[in-house]
Design an enzyme around this catalytic site. Structure first.
Site, PDB file in Angstrom:
ATOM      1  N   HIS A  74       0.850  -1.189   0.000  1.00 12.46           N
ATOM      2  CA  HIS A  74       0.000   0.000   0.000  1.00 12.46           C
ATOM      3  C   HIS A  74       0.882   1.234   0.000  1.00 12.46           C
ATOM      4  O   HIS A  74       2.109   1.141   0.127  1.00 12.46           O
ATOM      5  CB  HIS A  74      -0.955  -0.020   1.193  1.00 12.46           C
ATOM      6  CG  HIS A  74      -1.992  -1.086   1.067  1.00 12.46           C
ATOM      7  ND1 HIS A  74      -1.878  -2.302   1.701  1.00 12.46           N
ATOM      8  CD2 HIS A  74      -3.130  -1.146   0.339  1.00 12.46           C
ATOM      9  CE1 HIS A  74      -2.917  -3.066   1.371  1.00 12.46           C
ATOM     10  NE2 HIS A  74      -3.695  -2.382   0.548  1.00 12.46           N
ATOM     11  N   ASP A 132      -0.149   6.865  -3.602  1.00 12.99           N
ATOM     12  CA  ASP A 132      -1.427   6.497  -4.223  1.00 12.99           C
ATOM     13  C   ASP A 132      -1.884   7.547  -5.232  1.00 12.99           C
ATOM     14  O   ASP A 132      -2.324   7.217  -6.331  1.00 12.99           O
ATOM     15  CB  ASP A 132      -2.529   6.389  -3.154  1.00 12.99           C
ATOM     16  CG  ASP A 132      -2.530   5.016  -2.480  1.00 12.99           C
ATOM     17  OD1 ASP A 132      -1.718   4.166  -2.863  1.00 12.99           O
ATOM     18  OD2 ASP A 132      -3.362   4.804  -1.562  1.00 12.99           O
TER      19      ASP A 132
HETATM   20  C1  LIG Z   1      -3.844   2.887   1.425  1.00  8.86           C
HETATM   21  C2  LIG Z   1      -4.575   2.648   0.136  1.00  8.86           C
HETATM   22  C3  LIG Z   1      -5.798   1.805   0.267  1.00  8.86           C
HETATM   23  C4  LIG Z   1      -6.955   2.551   0.878  1.00  8.86           C
HETATM   24  C5  LIG Z   1      -8.250   1.941   0.421  1.00  8.86           C
HETATM   25  C6  LIG Z   1      -9.390   2.219   1.359  1.00  8.86           C
HETATM   26  C7  LIG Z   1     -10.057   3.498   0.919  1.00  8.86           C
HETATM   27  C8  LIG Z   1     -10.329   1.007   1.407  1.00  8.86           C
HETATM   28  C9  LIG Z   1      -9.549  -0.268   1.826  1.00  8.86           C
HETATM   29  C10 LIG Z   1     -10.507  -1.128   2.603  1.00  8.86           C
HETATM   30  C11 LIG Z   1     -11.860  -0.462   2.375  1.00  8.86           C
HETATM   31  C12 LIG Z   1     -12.965  -0.787   3.375  1.00  8.86           C
HETATM   32  C13 LIG Z   1     -13.210  -2.295   3.458  1.00  8.86           C
HETATM   33  O1  LIG Z   1     -13.316  -2.898   2.176  1.00  8.86           O
HETATM   34  C14 LIG Z   1     -14.450  -2.618   4.323  1.00  8.86           C
HETATM   35  C15 LIG Z   1     -15.694  -1.846   3.931  1.00  8.86           C
HETATM   36  C16 LIG Z   1     -16.299  -2.386   2.667  1.00  8.86           C
HETATM   37  C17 LIG Z   1     -17.547  -1.632   2.290  1.00  8.86           C
HETATM   38  O2  LIG Z   1     -18.068  -2.166   1.065  1.00  8.86           O
HETATM   39  C18 LIG Z   1     -17.207  -0.151   2.151  1.00  8.86           C
HETATM   40  C19 LIG Z   1     -16.658   0.400   3.420  1.00  8.86           C
HETATM   41  C20 LIG Z   1     -15.399  -0.336   3.876  1.00  8.86           C
HETATM   42  C21 LIG Z   1     -15.124   0.148   5.309  1.00  8.86           C
HETATM   43  C22 LIG Z   1     -14.229  -0.025   2.941  1.00  8.86           C
HETATM   44  C23 LIG Z   1     -13.943   1.484   2.877  1.00  8.86           C
HETATM   45  C24 LIG Z   1     -12.729   1.830   1.970  1.00  8.86           C
HETATM   46  O3  LIG Z   1     -13.015   1.592   0.629  1.00  8.86           O
HETATM   47  C25 LIG Z   1     -11.500   1.022   2.387  1.00  8.86           C
HETATM   48  C26 LIG Z   1     -11.078   1.549   3.764  1.00  8.86           C
HETATM   49  C27 LIG Z   1      -3.654   2.073  -0.932  1.00  8.86           C
HETATM   50  O4  LIG Z   1      -2.473   2.095  -0.805  1.00  8.86           O
HETATM   51  S1  LIG Z   1      -4.381   1.498  -2.383  1.00  8.86           S
HETATM   52  C28 LIG Z   1      -3.000   0.918  -3.358  1.00  8.86           C
HETATM   53  C29 LIG Z   1      -2.911  -0.543  -3.276  1.00  8.86           C
HETATM   54  N1  LIG Z   1      -1.964  -1.093  -4.205  1.00  8.86           N
HETATM   55  C30 LIG Z   1      -2.202  -1.190  -5.506  1.00  8.86           C
HETATM   56  O5  LIG Z   1      -3.228  -0.827  -6.012  1.00  8.86           O
HETATM   57  C31 LIG Z   1      -1.072  -1.791  -6.335  1.00  8.86           C
HETATM   58  C32 LIG Z   1      -1.532  -2.761  -7.400  1.00  8.86           C
HETATM   59  N2  LIG Z   1      -2.433  -3.736  -6.862  1.00  8.86           N
HETATM   60  C33 LIG Z   1      -2.061  -4.729  -6.042  1.00  8.86           C
HETATM   61  O6  LIG Z   1      -0.892  -4.895  -5.677  1.00  8.86           O
HETATM   62  C34 LIG Z   1      -3.159  -5.636  -5.553  1.00  8.86           C
HETATM   63  O7  LIG Z   1      -4.291  -5.468  -6.381  1.00  8.86           O
HETATM   64  C35 LIG Z   1      -3.554  -5.380  -4.101  1.00  8.86           C
HETATM   65  C36 LIG Z   1      -3.992  -3.940  -3.877  1.00  8.86           C
HETATM   66  C37 LIG Z   1      -2.394  -5.709  -3.170  1.00  8.86           C
HETATM   67  C38 LIG Z   1      -4.744  -6.255  -3.747  1.00  8.86           C
HETATM   68  O8  LIG Z   1      -4.377  -7.601  -3.930  1.00  8.86           O
HETATM   69  P1  LIG Z   1      -5.472  -8.727  -4.116  1.00  8.86           P
HETATM   70  O9  LIG Z   1      -4.838 -10.018  -3.794  1.00  8.86           O
HETATM   71  O10 LIG Z   1      -6.694  -8.376  -3.346  1.00  8.86           O
HETATM   72  O11 LIG Z   1      -5.907  -8.575  -5.652  1.00  8.86           O
HETATM   73  P2  LIG Z   1      -5.069  -8.895  -6.978  1.00  8.86           P
HETATM   74  O12 LIG Z   1      -3.937  -9.830  -6.723  1.00  8.86           O
HETATM   75  O13 LIG Z   1      -4.743  -7.617  -7.663  1.00  8.86           O
HETATM   76  O14 LIG Z   1      -6.118  -9.694  -7.854  1.00  8.86           O
HETATM   77  C39 LIG Z   1      -7.400  -9.244  -8.141  1.00  8.86           C
HETATM   78  C40 LIG Z   1      -8.280 -10.459  -8.226  1.00  8.86           C
HETATM   79  O15 LIG Z   1      -9.605 -10.061  -8.507  1.00  8.86           O
HETATM   80  C41 LIG Z   1     -10.041 -10.712  -9.693  1.00  8.86           C
HETATM   81  N3  LIG Z   1     -10.958  -9.815 -10.385  1.00  8.86           N
HETATM   82  C42 LIG Z   1     -10.765  -8.534 -10.683  1.00  8.86           C
HETATM   83  N4  LIG Z   1     -11.836  -8.038 -11.309  1.00  8.86           N
HETATM   84  C43 LIG Z   1     -12.737  -9.030 -11.402  1.00  8.86           C
HETATM   85  C44 LIG Z   1     -14.038  -9.153 -11.960  1.00  8.86           C
HETATM   86  N5  LIG Z   1     -14.666  -8.143 -12.532  1.00  8.86           N
HETATM   87  N6  LIG Z   1     -14.654 -10.348 -11.873  1.00  8.86           N
HETATM   88  C45 LIG Z   1     -14.048 -11.415 -11.267  1.00  8.86           C
HETATM   89  N7  LIG Z   1     -12.826 -11.365 -10.712  1.00  8.86           N
HETATM   90  C46 LIG Z   1     -12.180 -10.186 -10.795  1.00  8.86           C
HETATM   91  C47 LIG Z   1      -8.780 -10.965 -10.464  1.00  8.86           C
HETATM   92  O16 LIG Z   1      -8.989 -11.944 -11.443  1.00  8.86           O
HETATM   93  C48 LIG Z   1      -7.869 -11.411  -9.366  1.00  8.86           C
HETATM   94  O17 LIG Z   1      -8.204 -12.727  -9.020  1.00  8.86           O
HETATM   95  P3  LIG Z   1      -7.059 -13.811  -8.593  1.00  8.86           P
HETATM   96  O18 LIG Z   1      -6.604 -13.412  -7.232  1.00  8.86           O
HETATM   97  O19 LIG Z   1      -7.788 -15.130  -8.640  1.00  8.86           O
HETATM   98  O20 LIG Z   1      -5.964 -13.696  -9.617  1.00  8.86           O
END
Ligand SMILES: C[C@H](CCC[C@@H](C)[C@H]1CC[C@H]2[C@@H]3[C@H](O)C[C@@H]4C[C@H](O)CC[C@]4(C)[C@H]3C[C@H](O)[C@]12C)C(=O)SCCNC(=O)CCNC(=O)[C@H](O)C(C)(C)COP(=O)(O)OP(=O)(O)OC[C@H]1O[C@@H](n2cnc3c(N)ncnc32)[C@H](O)[C@@H]1OP(=O)(O)O
Length: 382
Positions: A122, A152
């Site tokens: 993050h 970010d």
């Molecule tokens: C400090 C910031 C982050 C702050 C974010 C906050 C604003 C939010 C974080 C938590 C949220 C709260 C929480 O969710 C609980 C509540 C939920 C509620 O709904 C809303 C209120 C909440 C309180 C909510 C409120 C807020 O939103 C939060 C507080 C950052 O630094 S952000 C920067 C992060 N880093 C990056 O972006 C770098 C690049 N990305 C990555 O390294 C990774 O994506 C990451 C971020 C480490 C996540 O890894 P993860 O293992 O989860 O995912 P990936 O490996 O990327 O894989 C994605 C998988 O999803 C599949 N997929 C994608 N799209 C689809 C689709 N349409 N259909 C099906 N599947 C999909 C994809 O195929 C991948 O699947 P696999 O794992 O099988 O390959």
């Protein structure tokens, strides 16, 4: 608007990619956010002006739909861990083959190569890896991350948007798309070029929090006022520093020289004592209209009603009465025109967008029935 006619497919991510998409939408691009299906609530609070399509990319049909959207788009923006898109059959080689004009933007923490490329992280990790975090924080305190702004948003979302605009510009000459590898570590580090390059003139020779611009200097810091609020002081140049002293009622002759590092702690205590004698409003009255570089530290509640911001219209209010900053910068002929409607629900525009991209309505119904896509049409309130 400057980006009118540009079609962007944004795969839903956490914070940086949504910001990137919002910038493009604010400046006129048509941004379609691709959300997951079976999700109750969007995490995207930067959805201004976007449309949402809910698509299950874990089905071959979902992948085929996305490919078709990309064939007729200018930009695809993906925020996943390295390798995720390739695993889905949506890697850049494939998509660029199908649409050589496509700009394929990959916004990640560590970039597409190197030992950390596949590792989660993050903002705080990325600024740590950029070197910047080691310089942020107060003297004798640990490194301190300034919200999640630097990696970010500045080094991530904004830098990626800049890359997309560069690639769009270059495409007008070459006719070709390209892949953008936007690493937040590198984006943050690049944004810190001034810090890197000003080491040569000794600006960062002292420890963290003891230099001119990191809270070490008395003339570049915040001070608490009599009412518990704060003012910000940025009186660097000697002529502005003199105006600061004048406003504070201090005499240069009674004080150590401005640039005497060893006297900075003592001078800070003098300034602290002065600022504590009047309220923020009183200091604002004293310093407004001068070049002393003293401003009130405004809260989010105060900021849009400050006369300067108010006159410029620096903040906008949407239809839900939520205030937020207007897009910047302001272009004279083609300024941004931010959408003030409510943010899209997940899948709100699935049907509309798929029809626009040439899908037949019976196919859309079949995809819904098979769970490949979801439609979420808001019910009209009577
Ligand atoms: C400090 C910031 C982050 C702050 C974010 C906050 C604003 C939010 C974080 C938590 C949220 C709260 C929480 O969710 C609980 C509540 C939920 C509620 O709904 C809303 C209120 C909440 C309180 C909510 C409120 C807020 O939103 C939060 C507080 C950052 O630094 S952000 C920067 C992060 N880093 C990056 O972006 C770098 C690049 N990305 C990555 O390294 C990774 O994506 C990451 C971020 C480490 C996540 O890894 P993860 O293992 O989860 O995912 P990936 O490996 O990327 O894989 C994605 C998988 O999803 C599949 N997929 C994608 N799209 C689809 C689709 N349409 N259909 C099906 N599947 C999909 C994809 O195929 C991948 O699947 P696999 O794992 O099988 O390959």
């Amino acid at each position: 608007m400057a980006l009118t006619g540009i079609r962007v497919i944004e795969l839903a991510g956490l914070a940086p990619a949504p910001f990137c998409g919002m910038i493009l939408a604010d400046f006129g691009a048509s941004v379609i956010r691709v959300d997951r299906t079976k999700v109750a609530m969007s995490l995207d609070n930067q959805a201004r002006g976007k449309r949402s399509v809910a698509l299950n990319l874990k089905t071959p049909e979902g992948v085929a739909i996305l490919r078709k959207l990309c064939v007729r788009s200018d930009v695809v923006l993906e925020p996943y861990r390295k390798g995720v898109m390739e695993k889905l059959g949506l890697g850049p080689e494939k998509l660029l083959k199908e649409n050589p004009h496509l700009i394929y933007a990959r916004l990640t923490g560590y970039g597409q190569s190197g030992p950390y490329a596949t590792v989660a992280g993050h903002d705080i990790n990325y600024i740590a890896m950029s070197g910047l975090l080691s310089r942020l924080g107060r003297h004798k305190d640990k490194p301190y991350a300034p919200l999640n702004l630097v990696a970010d948003f500045a080094g991530g979302g904004l830098t990626c948007a800049f890359g997309i605009v560069l690639a769009l510009l270059e495409r007008t000459r070459s006719g070709q798309g390209q892949i953008i590898d936007a690493s937040m570590v590198e984006g943050a580090a690049y944004m810190g070029s001034f810090v890197w390059k000003s080491r040569a003139i000794g600006m960062w020779e002292r420890g963290r929090g003891q230099n001119m611009l990191d809270g070490g200097a008395p003339f570049y810091d915040t001070y608490q006022t009599a009412d518990g609020k704060h003012v910000a002081v940025g009186a660097i140049e000697p002529q502005f520093y003199q105006q600061l002293l004048r406003g504070l009622g201090l005499d240069t002759a009674d004080l150590p020289p401005q640039m005497s590092f060893d006297h900075w702690p003592e001078l800070k205590r003098v300034f602290e004592g002065c600022f504590a004698t009047k309220t923020q409003a009183e200091w604002t009255d004293i310093f407004d209209g001068t070049d002393a570089c003293v401003t009130p530290v405004l809260s989010f509640d105060q900021v849009s009603s400050h006369p300067h911001n108010k006159e410029r219209g620096s903040f906008v209010t949407d239809c839900g009465e939520d205030e937020s900053p207007r897009p910047a910068p302001v272009l004279s002929r083609t300024p941004a025109d931010p959408c003030l409607a409510r943010d899209p629900r997940i899948g709100q525009h699935t049907g509309e967008v798929l029809e626009e991209y040439g899908f037949k309505s019976e196919d859309i119904d079949n995809f819904v029935a098979a769970g490949v896509i979801e439609r979420n049409v808001p019910v009209a309130k009577l």
